[in-house]
Design a protein around this motif. Structure first.
Motif, PDB file in Angstrom:
ATOM      1  N   VAL A 143       0.838  -1.205   0.000  1.00  0.00           N
ATOM      2  CA  VAL A 143       0.000   0.000   0.000  1.00  0.00           C
ATOM      3  C   VAL A 143       0.868   1.250   0.000  1.00  0.00           C
ATOM      4  O   VAL A 143       0.581   2.224  -0.695  1.00  0.00           O
ATOM      5  CB  VAL A 143      -0.952  -0.023   1.206  1.00  0.00           C
ATOM      6  CG1 VAL A 143      -1.673   1.311   1.343  1.00  0.00           C
ATOM      7  CG2 VAL A 143      -1.962  -1.157   1.053  1.00  0.00           C
TER       8      VAL A 143
ATOM      9  N   VAL B 240      -7.075  -1.094   2.988  1.00  0.00           N
ATOM     10  CA  VAL B 240      -7.986  -1.029   1.837  1.00  0.00           C
ATOM     11  C   VAL B 240      -8.562   0.375   1.711  1.00  0.00           C
ATOM     12  O   VAL B 240      -8.664   0.934   0.605  1.00  0.00           O
ATOM     13  CB  VAL B 240      -9.114  -2.067   1.984  1.00  0.00           C
ATOM     14  CG1 VAL B 240     -10.163  -1.876   0.885  1.00  0.00           C
ATOM     15  CG2 VAL B 240      -8.557  -3.476   1.927  1.00  0.00           C
TER      16      VAL B 240
ATOM     17  N   VAL C 199      -6.041   2.771   0.105  1.00  0.00           N
ATOM     18  CA  VAL C 199      -5.940   2.608  -1.345  1.00  0.00           C
ATOM     19  C   VAL C 199      -7.181   3.165  -2.037  1.00  0.00           C
ATOM     20  O   VAL C 199      -7.095   3.862  -3.058  1.00  0.00           O
ATOM     21  CB  VAL C 199      -5.750   1.123  -1.712  1.00  0.00           C
ATOM     22  CG1 VAL C 199      -5.776   0.941  -3.234  1.00  0.00           C
ATOM     23  CG2 VAL C 199      -4.435   0.593  -1.155  1.00  0.00           C
ATOM     24  N   ALA C 200      -8.352   2.854  -1.475  1.00  0.00           N
ATOM     25  CA  ALA C 200      -9.604   3.304  -2.090  1.00  0.00           C
ATOM     26  C   ALA C 200      -9.686   4.821  -2.131  1.00  0.00           C
ATOM     27  O   ALA C 200     -10.122   5.413  -3.130  1.00  0.00           O
ATOM     28  CB  ALA C 200     -10.791   2.726  -1.327  1.00  0.00           C
TER      29      ALA C 200
ATOM     30  N   ASP D 276      -1.141  -0.772  -6.633  1.00  0.00           N
ATOM     31  CA  ASP D 276      -2.381  -0.828  -5.860  1.00  0.00           C
ATOM     32  C   ASP D 276      -3.275  -1.997  -6.233  1.00  0.00           C
ATOM     33  O   ASP D 276      -3.968  -2.553  -5.382  1.00  0.00           O
ATOM     34  CB  ASP D 276      -3.149   0.486  -6.011  1.00  0.00           C
ATOM     35  CG  ASP D 276      -2.552   1.595  -5.163  1.00  0.00           C
ATOM     36  OD1 ASP D 276      -1.745   1.280  -4.269  1.00  0.00           O
ATOM     37  OD2 ASP D 276      -2.871   2.772  -5.403  1.00  0.00           O
ATOM     38  N   THR D 277      -3.287  -2.393  -7.497  1.00  0.00           N
ATOM     39  CA  THR D 277      -4.116  -3.540  -7.891  1.00  0.00           C
ATOM     40  C   THR D 277      -3.638  -4.805  -7.191  1.00  0.00           C
ATOM     41  O   THR D 277      -4.430  -5.577  -6.626  1.00  0.00           O
ATOM     42  CB  THR D 277      -4.089  -3.728  -9.411  1.00  0.00           C
ATOM     43  OG1 THR D 277      -4.608  -2.554 -10.041  1.00  0.00           O
ATOM     44  CG2 THR D 277      -4.930  -4.927  -9.815  1.00  0.00           C
TER      45      THR D 277
ATOM     46  N   GLU E 115     -15.036   0.236  -3.066  1.00  0.00           N
ATOM     47  CA  GLU E 115     -14.107  -0.341  -2.099  1.00  0.00           C
ATOM     48  C   GLU E 115     -14.056   0.491  -0.818  1.00  0.00           C
ATOM     49  O   GLU E 115     -13.920  -0.047   0.282  1.00  0.00           O
ATOM     50  CB  GLU E 115     -12.711  -0.458  -2.702  1.00  0.00           C
ATOM     51  CG  GLU E 115     -12.546  -1.608  -3.684  1.00  0.00           C
ATOM     52  CD  GLU E 115     -13.044  -1.257  -5.075  1.00  0.00           C
ATOM     53  OE1 GLU E 115     -13.700  -0.206  -5.240  1.00  0.00           O
ATOM     54  OE2 GLU E 115     -12.787  -2.043  -6.005  1.00  0.00           O
TER      55      GLU E 115
ATOM     56  N   ARG F  13      -4.430  -4.637  -3.437  1.00  0.00           N
ATOM     57  CA  ARG F  13      -5.818  -4.980  -3.116  1.00  0.00           C
ATOM     58  C   ARG F  13      -6.040  -6.478  -3.179  1.00  0.00           C
ATOM     59  O   ARG F  13      -6.721  -7.059  -2.326  1.00  0.00           O
ATOM     60  CB  ARG F  13      -6.760  -4.254  -4.066  1.00  0.00           C
ATOM     61  CG  ARG F  13      -6.830  -2.749  -3.836  1.00  0.00           C
ATOM     62  CD  ARG F  13      -7.295  -1.994  -5.054  1.00  0.00           C
ATOM     63  NE  ARG F  13      -8.609  -2.451  -5.513  1.00  0.00           N
ATOM     64  CZ  ARG F  13      -9.058  -2.276  -6.758  1.00  0.00           C
ATOM     65  NH1 ARG F  13      -8.292  -1.682  -7.657  1.00  0.00           N
ATOM     66  NH2 ARG F  13     -10.256  -2.700  -7.093  1.00  0.00           N
TER      67      ARG F  13
END
Length: 656
Positions: A396, A436, A439-440, A402-403, A448, A406
């Motif tokens: 992160v 999470v 990142v979202a 990021d993909t 997300e 996640r």
């Protein structure tokens, strides 16, 4: 200092004697006539590579018998040099102490739990590589029978009555003994003067001596004098010089693997990690790691894992930056994360029943990525958990993967829930949901973001932080609307209502349940409708609005009947009977309760039927019919003869 791969310890006898004497020495509190309020703190100060941690480990091992409460250790600096947050160090100590932590607890609460758990234990606490006093002080037990051994670069100003011990290089005799464990006695005996010169060029630093010994071990025909000459010809400090020689001596593929090991989370790697980072086979990586141990470059850490010494990480990262292109480094990180995801998927799949789709996919994976049994998967997850959590944090923080980050977090959440259960893994899951959310928010992923906020809100609510949960749910509602996600919106509205219900605000709770119900009615989601009618009935009962409560309980009963949920229908009718009784309509309550008993009988739920008959007996007693009440109680007892104890039909109101 200890030799690589052995338990032998060399030198430092003067320092050990002084440290042991400091344990018994009178402190400032005793001199002033006061009882020491906290554990005594011994400080071992020195620069990385000086053997300060090894000295601390030798000291605590020799004192273990005097401290039956156990030895607990926390590392306060990441291998790359970044400070470890005190809250995270406290979490690691609580895990070692076997103390459950509340999910989402703050630093003060966690450190208080650590101090409370250590109180009265007469335990040893090793705080390795502390950055400063502010980081270490909250972890020091409030118990004079405990002992803290802290390792740091310099003084821990701010912690009272610290007993410092500064370490530098080893004495020549001990340094030569350490060197001999790699070279053998003959090469040193034939040229003792060269051996003295070599350890002098190493500055007596154990880390430099180990690297020099590894260089000689890999070159049986090279002389000690030759290595001393090579070191003398280089500029820089002893550790950097010996490291560069060791690195240059490696074959190019091995040197590349060593550099990439500096990317491993917590400086720990196994054959899979090394294989993914270098893009080679697992067997080749395992062989290379074993060679690195022999050369003194890494240490075995158990469970098939290897540890890169913290003092080498900055040096390796500098070489990585100079020798490898950024695109190659990023690709290595991506391969490592992808391999971790696949291992986590395999770890979770092994918990699935035989013949399931997950098991079929598992059988298609290479043998090296499969776990033979559920126990093997659980043990792998347990031993790798700190590294896996660190992998998620690093992924992160990277910001460019990021993909993969996640996917990694999602796989780790599923594996933890499968092997440990959501309740037991709640503290770790809380941290993962926060990642999470990070990142979202960074990527503008509203769906997300809503999911992470809902999960965090649920964990906050479960641990009694209702107001914090309410804020999370409201934010989730906004994110769900931005994502046009009906599920997240409905779930958030219902959770907001639940938070207000927990806070005792029946009016707002009913309002939010009503909003959630309107959405479910518009989408014709019948199971959710029945549940929300029941929740509305509950809060209206609490608020004393018995007419509205009765209408909603009857609507819930009708909904469960349409769903052919006979037990749910019976429970809803039972609550309607309770509301009728509160409203002063005992005869109607009796009839409704009898109807509930009949539906429980149709559902073939003996425990529910028995509980309802006991309630029916209580109602008959209040109506002045004790004979009928006795008959229903006897019937309930007969139902329970072969069943476990009846569960209570909980009241929908405090008036019960």
């Amino acid at each position: 200092m200890a030799a690589a791969g052995s338990r032998r310890f060399f030198g430092r006898q003067r320092e050990l004697k002084a440290l042991r004497a400091d344990i018994e020495r009178t402190g400032l509190d005793t001199l002033t006539g006061r009882k020491a309020p906290r554990a005594r703190v011994l400080l071992i100060a020195g620069k990385p590579g000086s053997g300060r941690t090894t000295l601390a480990e030798e000291l605590t091992a020799s004192l273990a018998a005097r401290y039956p409460g156990g030895l607990f250790r926390a590392r306060l600096t990441e291998p790359g040099g970044d400070p470890v947050p005190t809250a995270r160090a406290a979490q690691e100590l609580l895990t070692a102490l076997g103390v459950a932590e509340p999910p989402g607890a703050g630093e003060e609460e966690l450190t208080e739990l650590v101090r409370h758990a250590l109180a009265g234990r007469r335990a040893l606490l090793l705080l390795d590589d502390a950055v400063d006093a502010e980081q270490a002080d909250p972890l020091i037990p409030d118990d004079p029978d405990c002992l803290v051994v802290a390792v740091a670069r310099g003084p821990l100003t701010g912690i009272p009555d610290v007993r410092p011990c500064t370490v530098g290089g080893l004495d020549p005799k001990s340094a030569i003994e350490l060197l001999t464990t790699f070279t053998g006695a003959v090469r040193v005996t034939v040229d003792p003067q060269a051996a003295e010169t070599l350890v002098e060029e190493c500055g007596g630093l154990p880390a430099a001596v180990v690297l020099a010994g590894g260089w000689l071990a890999g070159r049986p025909k090279a002389s000690v004098a030759d290595l001393a000459k090579r070191l003398r010809a280089r500029a820089g400090d002893p550790l950097t010089r010996t490291f560069l020689l060791a690195h240059e001596a490696l074959p190019q593929p091995a040197a590349r693997i060593l550099r990439f090991l500096s990317l491993a989370p917590l400086g720990r790697a196994d054959a899979h990690t090394a294989s993914a980072l270098a893009g080679c086979s697992v067997s080749a990586a395992a062989t290379t790691l074993a060679d690195f141990v022999r050369l003194g470059l890494i240490r075995e850490a158990g469970d098939g894992q290897y540890e890169l010494p913290g003092h080498l990480v900055p040096l390796l990262r500098a070489r990585l930056e100079e020798d490898d292109r950024p695109a190659e480094v990023q690709l290595a990180r991506a391969r490592m994360l992808e391999r971790t995801v696949r291992l986590l998927q395999s770890c979770r799949a092994v918990t699935e029943p035989e013949g399931s789709s997950a098991r079929r996919r598992l059988s298609g994976l290479p043998r090296a990525l499969r776990f033979p049994t559920t126990a093997d998967g659980a043990e792998w997850l347990r031993s790798r958990q700190p590294v896996l959590l660190a992998s998620a944090r690093l992924a992160v923080a990277d910001g460019e993967l990021d993909t993969l980050a996640r996917r990694l977090i999602a796989s780790l959440v599923r594996a933890l829930a499968a092997h440990r259960g959501a309740e037991a893994a709640a503290p770790e899951l809380y941290g993962l949901h926060r990642l999470v959310l990070d990142v979202a928010e960074r990527r503008g992923l509203h769906r997300e973001r809503a999911a992470a906020l809902l999960n965090l809100g649920d964990l906050d609510a479960r641990t009694g932080r209702t107001k914090e949960a309410l804020l999370r749910y409201r934010a989730a509602l906004d994110a769900g609307r931005a994502a046009n996600d009906p599920y997240a919106v409905g779930r958030a509205m219902e959770s907001v209502g639940g938070s207000y219900q927990e806070l005792g605000d029946w009016h707002r709770a009913g309002d939010w349940y009503g909003r959630a119900l309107a959405q479910r009615l518009a989408r014709d989601e019948r199971a959710d409708q029945a549940r929300l009618y029941a929740r509305l009935g509950t809060v209206q009962t609490y608020a004393g609005r018995y007419g509205e409560a009765l209408r909603n309980w009857r609507a819930a009963a009708a909904g469960y009947r349409r769903l052919d949920d006979r037990a749910g229908h019976a429970r809803a009718l039972s609550e309607a009977a309770r509301v009728q009784e509160y409203a002063g309509r005992p005869e109607e309550s009796l009839r409704t309760c009898e109807e509930a008993v009949e539906w429980a009988r149709r559902a073939r739920d003996a425990r529910l039927q028995a509980a309802l008959q006991l309630r029916l007996a209580d109602t008959l007693d209040r109506l002045g019919d004790p004979a009928a009440a006795r008959l229903h109680r006897a019937a309930a007892e007969r139902l329970l003869e072969t069943e476990s104890p009846a569960y209570e039909i909980r009241s929908g109101s405090a008036e019960d």
